[in-house]
Design an enzyme around this catalytic site. Structure first.
Site, PDB file in Angstrom:
ATOM      1  N   LYS A   1      -2.685   5.094   7.241  1.00 37.71           N
ATOM      2  CA  LYS A   1      -2.668   5.495   8.646  1.00 37.71           C
ATOM      3  C   LYS A   1      -2.642   7.013   8.770  1.00 37.71           C
ATOM      4  CE  LYS A   1      -0.286   1.476  10.413  1.00 37.71           C
ATOM      5  NZ  LYS A   1       0.001   0.864   9.082  1.00 37.71           N
TER       6      LYS A   1
ATOM      7  N   ARG B   1       7.338   0.308   1.411  1.00 36.49           N
ATOM      8  CA  ARG B   1       7.293  -0.869   2.289  1.00 36.49           C
ATOM      9  C   ARG B   1       6.055  -1.719   2.012  1.00 36.49           C
ATOM     10  NH1 ARG B   1       5.630   3.779   4.470  1.00 36.49           N
ATOM     11  NH2 ARG B   1       4.213   3.922   6.262  1.00 36.49           N
TER      12      ARG B   1
ATOM     13  N   ARG C   1       0.825  -1.206   0.000  1.00 38.99           N
ATOM     14  CA  ARG C   1       0.000   0.000   0.000  1.00 38.99           C
ATOM     15  C   ARG C   1       0.858   1.253   0.000  1.00 38.99           C
ATOM     16  NH1 ARG C   1      -4.383  -0.551   4.086  1.00 38.99           N
ATOM     17  NH2 ARG C   1      -5.204  -1.664   2.282  1.00 38.99           N
ATOM     18  N   TYR C   2       1.910   1.236   0.812  1.00 43.37           N
ATOM     19  CA  TYR C   2       2.820   2.390   0.872  1.00 43.37           C
ATOM     20  C   TYR C   2       4.000   2.076  -0.029  1.00 43.37           C
ATOM     21  CZ  TYR C   2       0.005   3.085   5.065  1.00 43.37           C
ATOM     22  OH  TYR C   2      -1.036   3.224   5.924  1.00 43.37           O
TER      23      TYR C   2
ATOM     24  N   ASP D   1      -6.217   3.813  11.225  1.00 45.46           N
ATOM     25  CA  ASP D   1      -6.078   3.317   9.855  1.00 45.46           C
ATOM     26  C   ASP D   1      -7.405   3.600   9.156  1.00 45.46           C
ATOM     27  OD1 ASP D   1      -4.648   2.130   7.831  1.00 45.46           O
ATOM     28  OD2 ASP D   1      -3.994   0.454   9.107  1.00 45.46           O
TER      29      ASP D   1
ATOM     30  N   ASP E   1      -9.779  -0.748  14.789  1.00 48.21           N
ATOM     31  CA  ASP E   1     -10.397  -0.658  13.460  1.00 48.21           C
ATOM     32  C   ASP E   1     -11.855  -1.109  13.477  1.00 48.21           C
ATOM     33  OD1 ASP E   1      -8.071   0.183  12.091  1.00 48.21           O
ATOM     34  OD2 ASP E   1      -7.304  -1.876  12.083  1.00 48.21           O
TER      35      ASP E   1
ATOM     36  N   ARG F   1      -7.454  -8.750  11.582  1.00 51.62           N
ATOM     37  CA  ARG F   1      -7.429  -9.762  10.518  1.00 51.62           C
ATOM     38  C   ARG F   1      -8.184 -11.016  10.945  1.00 51.62           C
ATOM     39  NH1 ARG F   1      -1.439  -8.671   9.317  1.00 51.62           N
ATOM     40  NH2 ARG F   1      -1.583  -6.748   8.116  1.00 51.62           N
TER      41      ARG F   1
ATOM     42  N   CYS G   1      -6.395 -12.940  19.251  1.00 53.99           N
ATOM     43  CA  CYS G   1      -6.852 -11.746  19.969  1.00 53.99           C
ATOM     44  C   CYS G   1      -8.231 -11.391  19.433  1.00 53.99           C
ATOM     45  CB  CYS G   1      -5.890 -10.601  19.721  1.00 53.99           C
ATOM     46  SG  CYS G   1      -4.161 -11.122  19.836  1.00 53.99           S
TER      47      CYS G   1
ATOM     48  N   CYS H   1      -1.812 -18.227  14.843  1.00 54.84           N
ATOM     49  CA  CYS H   1      -1.382 -17.365  15.945  1.00 54.84           C
ATOM     50  C   CYS H   1      -1.312 -18.235  17.190  1.00 54.84           C
ATOM     51  CB  CYS H   1      -2.389 -16.247  16.205  1.00 54.84           C
ATOM     52  SG  CYS H   1      -2.590 -15.143  14.794  1.00 54.84           S
TER      53      CYS H   1
ATOM     54  N   CYS I   1      -8.630  -8.564  16.924  1.00 58.44           N
ATOM     55  CA  CYS I   1      -7.725  -8.599  15.760  1.00 58.44           C
ATOM     56  C   CYS I   1      -8.377  -8.031  14.498  1.00 58.44           C
ATOM     57  CB  CYS I   1      -7.303 -10.041  15.488  1.00 58.44           C
ATOM     58  SG  CYS I   1      -6.240 -10.193  14.038  1.00 58.44           S
TER      59      CYS I   1
HETATM   60  C1  LIG Z   1       0.778  -0.169   8.982  1.00 65.26           C
HETATM   61  C2  LIG Z   1       1.165  -0.631   7.692  1.00 65.26           C
HETATM   62  C3  LIG Z   1       2.495  -0.586   7.275  1.00 65.26           C
HETATM   63  C4  LIG Z   1       3.617  -0.088   8.167  1.00 65.26           C
HETATM   64  O1  LIG Z   1       3.468   1.266   8.445  1.00 65.26           O
HETATM   65  P1  LIG Z   1       4.472   2.022   9.422  1.00 65.26           P
HETATM   66  O2  LIG Z   1       3.839   3.357   9.594  1.00 65.26           O
HETATM   67  O3  LIG Z   1       5.785   2.061   8.739  1.00 65.26           O
HETATM   68  O4  LIG Z   1       4.553   1.251  10.688  1.00 65.26           O
HETATM   69  C5  LIG Z   1       2.785  -1.027   5.998  1.00 65.26           C
HETATM   70  N1  LIG Z   1       1.831  -1.481   5.168  1.00 65.26           N
HETATM   71  C6  LIG Z   1       0.540  -1.528   5.543  1.00 65.26           C
HETATM   72  C7  LIG Z   1      -0.475  -2.025   4.572  1.00 65.26           C
HETATM   73  C8  LIG Z   1       0.159  -1.110   6.804  1.00 65.26           C
HETATM   74  O5  LIG Z   1      -1.126  -1.178   7.185  1.00 65.26           O
HETATM   75  S1  SF4 Z   2      -3.524  -9.392  16.627  1.00 61.58           S
HETATM   76 FE1  SF4 Z   2      -4.384 -10.909  15.180  1.00 61.58          FE
HETATM   77  S2  SF4 Z   2      -2.673 -11.550  13.893  1.00 61.58           S
HETATM   78 FE2  SF4 Z   2      -1.801 -10.571  15.728  1.00 61.58          FE
HETATM   79  S3  SF4 Z   2      -1.447 -12.242  17.175  1.00 61.58           S
HETATM   80 FE3  SF4 Z   2      -3.457 -11.410  17.646  1.00 61.58          FE
HETATM   81  S4  SF4 Z   2      -4.875 -12.680  16.455  1.00 61.58           S
HETATM   82 FE4  SF4 Z   2      -2.840 -13.021  15.591  1.00 61.58          FE
END
Ligand SMILES: *Cc1c(COP(=O)(O)O)cnc(C)c1O
Ligand code: SF4
Length: 369
Positions: free
Chosen positions: A341, A120, A116-117, A334, A297, A138, A133, A129, A136
């Site tokens: 973010k 990175r 996305r960015y 986010d 989120d 995801r 959590c 996991c 979470c």
């Molecule tokens: C949060 C995130 C990152 C990392 O972002 P930082 O601000 O560098 O910690 C990279 N890619 C995605 C898709 C993210 O959600």
């Molecule tokens: S936040 Fe989500 S991905 Fe991270 S350890 Fe917990 S359950 Fe697993």
């Protein structure tokens, strides 16, 4: 250590040797994952826990004996219990929320890699996991059967990164990448490391908090080879900062790997000044840098964890005004729709609005470019 004695006396693991307890594979194998196991640790009948079965059909649960040993399991409001016990509110879908508000699936040029960015990307290398959590973002992927991704799948990620010259940092995430064996981690990190334009690697893992015995000497020797490597973990409550967790972080630090923390602001768990202050002070004491505090989120099944942005900002104002700058993370949100973010501060252009239906709307309060 005092905690070593304590562990042996915890029912139903009384009699388990301290050696086993401190072996991560034992912890991992003995995770509490079924209602029957939950009933055993709570000394209840499975019938009394039927409500958890219903939730688990949508969102499975799993936590380590170690994490269980840190909580007061008899207290519904225990801050650690709430993070890992299923809760009927998770399947109360009338509250809205979507499975993937960050639209990660949209930004995947190859399966499992979120780019996305520009500089990175995030590699989702597993859906496993040590502890699920409940908050979470995801949680949608848990039901994919907890698969570990295959080498072919990870090779396609490496291939994409090697062809995309402007990626300088790869974040290895999941699930929890440290549920994988040392060998495959070593291979994956090494493959990324051998790409000339990849300057930095990052691991996102909650293992130091929920299964600190996973941080072994051997793992640290493996990670050390792939520096510069940064490690991000997720402590959400001061009760999680135990001698074991501190020791795990110490080992990572001794391998020359900086450790940072990303907390999630969680209603009824840490959304007050005193708890966050103690959490951030505690992290500084163990040389872990508070990096982000995430606004929870708007993910389906997490509404009961969400604090309003305006309350979060109020707490953060008190944090900024009172505690050492090294203890202050950036409070971020986010933005749904995969917009990225955004820092939250007094006067920041975003706020959440709770509708009467319980639906959360994210709104710009002013003009931003
Ligand atoms: C949060 C995130 C990152 C990392 O972002 P930082 O601000 O560098 O910690 C990279 N890619 C995605 C898709 C993210 O959600
Ligand atoms: S936040 Fe989500 S991905 Fe991270 S350890 Fe917990 S359950 Fe697993």
């Amino acid at each position: 250590m005092e905690s070593r004695n304590r562990t042996i006396s915890i029912s139903p693991w009384r009699g388990v040797s301290s050696k086993e307890w401190h072996d991560w594979e034992w912890q991992y194998r003995n995770r509490i994952r079924t209602v029957r196991q939950l009933a055993a640790v709570l000394k209840k009948t499975p019938a009394a826990l039927k409500k958890y079965q219903t939730v688990a059909r949508s969102y499975p649960f799993s936590f380590t004996p170690y994490y269980f040993s840190l909580m007061n399991a008899a207290d519904d409001n225990d801050p650690l219990r709430r993070q890992c016990f299923p809760d009927e509110r998770e399947i109360n879908f009338s509250l809205g929320g979507v499975a993937d508000p960050l639209e990660e699936e949209r930004d995947m040029p190859v399966s499992g890699l979120v780019h996305r960015y520009r500089d990175r990307c995030v590699a989702i290398v597993t859906h496993m996991c040590a502890t699920y959590c409940r908050h979470c973002n995801r949680k949608r992927i848990w039901r994919k059967g907890g698969i570990e991704e295959t080498r072919g799948y990870m090779e396609r990620m490496v291939d994409y990164v090697s062809k995309t010259k402007h990626i300088r940092e790869v974040i290895v995430s999941g699930g929890d990448p440290l549920t994988m064996k040392d060998g495959i981690l070593d291979w994956f990190l090494g493959s990324l490391r051998s790409i000339p334009h990849v300057e930095v690697l990052r691991i996102g893992s909650r293992v130091p908090v929920v299964m600190p015995m996973r941080i072994t000497r051997k793992l640290c020797d493996t990670l050390r080879k792939h520096r510069p490597l940064w490690f991000n973990t997720q402590f959400n409550h001061p009760n999680e900062i135990t001698p074991e967790a501190a020791h795990a972080c110490e080992m990572i630090l001794e391998a020359g790997i900086p450790v940072s923390n990303q907390s999630v602001l969680l209603r009824g768990i840490n959304d007050n000044y005193e708890t966050l202050r103690d959490l951030f002070y505690g992290l500084q004491r163990i040389s872990v840098r508070p990096y982000y505090l995430f606004q929870c989120d708007p993910v389906k099944g997490t509404d009961h964890f969400r604090t309003e942005v305006r309350s979060g900002i109020k707490i953060m104002e008190k944090i900024w005004g009172n505690i050492s700058g090294l203890c202050v993370p950036q409070y971020v949100f986010d933005i749904p729709g995969g917009k990225g973010k955004c820092p939250l501060y007094p006067g920041s252009p975003f706020r959440t609005m709770a509708r009467e239906t319980g639906e959360y709307i994210f709104d710009r309060t002013g003009e931003v470019n």
